[in-house]
Enzyme design. Structure first.
Site, short mmCIF file in Angstrom:
data_model
loop_
_atom_site.label_atom_id
_atom_site.label_comp_id
_atom_site.label_asym_id
_atom_site.label_seq_id
_atom_site.Cartn_x
_atom_site.Cartn_y
_atom_site.Cartn_z
N GLN A 182 0.84 -1.22 0.00
CA GLN A 182 0.00 0.00 0.00
C GLN A 182 0.87 1.26 0.00
O GLN A 182 0.51 2.28 0.62
CB GLN A 182 -0.93 0.01 1.21
CG GLN A 182 -2.14 -0.91 1.07
CD GLN A 182 -3.11 -0.45 -0.03
OE1 GLN A 182 -3.15 0.72 -0.42
NE2 GLN A 182 -3.89 -1.39 -0.53
N SER A 183 2.00 1.22 -0.69
CA SER A 183 2.97 2.32 -0.62
C SER A 183 2.44 3.66 -1.13
O SER A 183 1.97 3.77 -2.26
CB SER A 183 4.20 1.95 -1.43
OG SER A 183 5.02 3.08 -1.63
#
Ligand SMILES: Cc1ncc(COP(=O)(O)O)c(C=O)c1O
Length: 339
Positions: free
Chosen positions: A77-78
């Site tokens: 989920q960067s």
């Protein structure tokens, strides 16, 4: 502007200065210090966040090298990779990411937005975040770069760890914030005691610490680690302050013990929400109408609240909380966030 920073190649990606707002209701709800929120989540690029300032310099360099494709890594989920992909599109570059498996790997939150941007995303079946600093990931990104090069593209690989140039350029992006804050404090007549923010890889705090020392700031930076325990985070962050100072020729050094970090709000680990963080998301939304993210800013705000309870921050103090963004991840964490 520091000369060595002014000379770096740069592209414009964010809207600066970001606002600094009075969080009066939050402050009275926690019976705490006077709180202001530095709205870095309103930086404007891909739903905002702290990465736009880093990317202005990193992509300035990529553009100088004639890059056609950006290649990077982080957790699934960067926020960094999302902002990278969006900035790349703005500059006519495509992106490829090799992401470490995280708590939420479904096509939601940042991964949904990556899908909309049509980035190449591969999720590796390993979730050990310390791999981001080692040769395993560096080799993987080189492999992707080689493949793209063989197809006539010009790839630019963004690694986050020292001594890689993108890491140093990212620190430079945050050095400039100290002066921006001081100008805002002066204009608003504030005597600020502390600036609180989340510490992930530590580059953001390192840049701010360096900038604060350069401008002789009266305020102290307080970091809340969300990835590493204090010992590792202190070493990583101070190493980045010192490497950034060398890179920019600022003649500043710090020892780990000169930095203040509080890892008691990290919980079970990176990306795993804590009850205090989830409570902070609701409290800040319900007092100020501002949304935090579950991975970084919720834990940092839980830190601000917790350090108020223990008396580290007093009612007479003035504390600035840096909202570093990351809000798209809130949607991926729907199962944990919903009540
Ligand atoms: C929303 C948000 N806040 C804070 C951070 C921490 O930044 P750094 O990795 O520079 O410590 C990050 C990135 O890791 C982030 O995405």
């Amino acid at each position: 502007m520091i000369d060595s920073i002014a000379r770096l190649p740069r592209v414009s990606l964010g809207f600066y200065p970001t606002p600094l707002t009075d969080a009066r209701h939050l402050s009275s709800a926690i019976g705490g210090p006077r709180i202001f929120i530095k709205r870095e989540d309103l930086s404007g690029l891909a739903m905002g966040g702290n990465k736009a300032r880093k990317l202005e310099f990193i992509l300035g360099e990529a553009q100088k090298q004639g890059a056609t494709r950006l290649i990077s890594t982080a957790s699934a989920q960067s926020n960094f990779c999302l902002q990278t992909a969006a900035a790349g599109r703005k500059l006519g570059m495509k992106s490829s990411f090799a992401l470490l498996k995280g708590v939420h790997n479904e096509v939601q939150g940042n991964l949904l937005l990556q899908n909309v941007l049509d980035s190449d995303v591969e999720i590796l079946d390993v979730g050990d975040m310390s791999l981001l600093r080692g040769s395993f990931i560096a080799d993987k990104l080189s492999e992707i770069a080689e493949d793209k090069r063989s197809k006539g593209e010009n790839p630019y690989v963004l690694l986050h760890n020292l001594p890689e140039l993108p890491a140093l350029l990212g620190i430079a992006g945050w050095v400039t914030v100290a002066e921006e804050l001081n100008q805002q404090f002066e204009r608003m007549g504030l005597n600020v005691d502390y600036v609180v923010l989340a510490n992930g890889g530590g580059g953001t705090q390192a840049g701010l610490e360096l900038g604060a020392r350069y401008v002789n700031a009266k305020w102290k930076v307080v970091g809340v680690p969300v990835l590493n325990r204090n010992e590792t985070a202190l070493k990583l962050t101070s190493d980045q302050v010192n490497a950034g100072a060398d890179f920019l020729g600022l003649g500043i050094t710090v020892a780990p013990e000169e930095l203040e970090l509080h890892d008691e709000f990290l919980g079970e680990g990176y990306g795993i929400p804590t009850p205090e963080g989830l409570e902070a998301i609701r409290q800040v939304a319900q007092t100020e109408g501002i949304f935090l993210d579950p991975v970084y800013t919720a834990k940092a705000m839980a830190g601000l609240v917790g350090l108020t309870k223990t008396g580290r921050f007093k009612p007479t103090d003035t504390v600035v909380f840096v909202h570093t963004g990351g809000v798209p991840a809130l949607f991926a964490y729907q199962p944990e966030v919903v009540r």
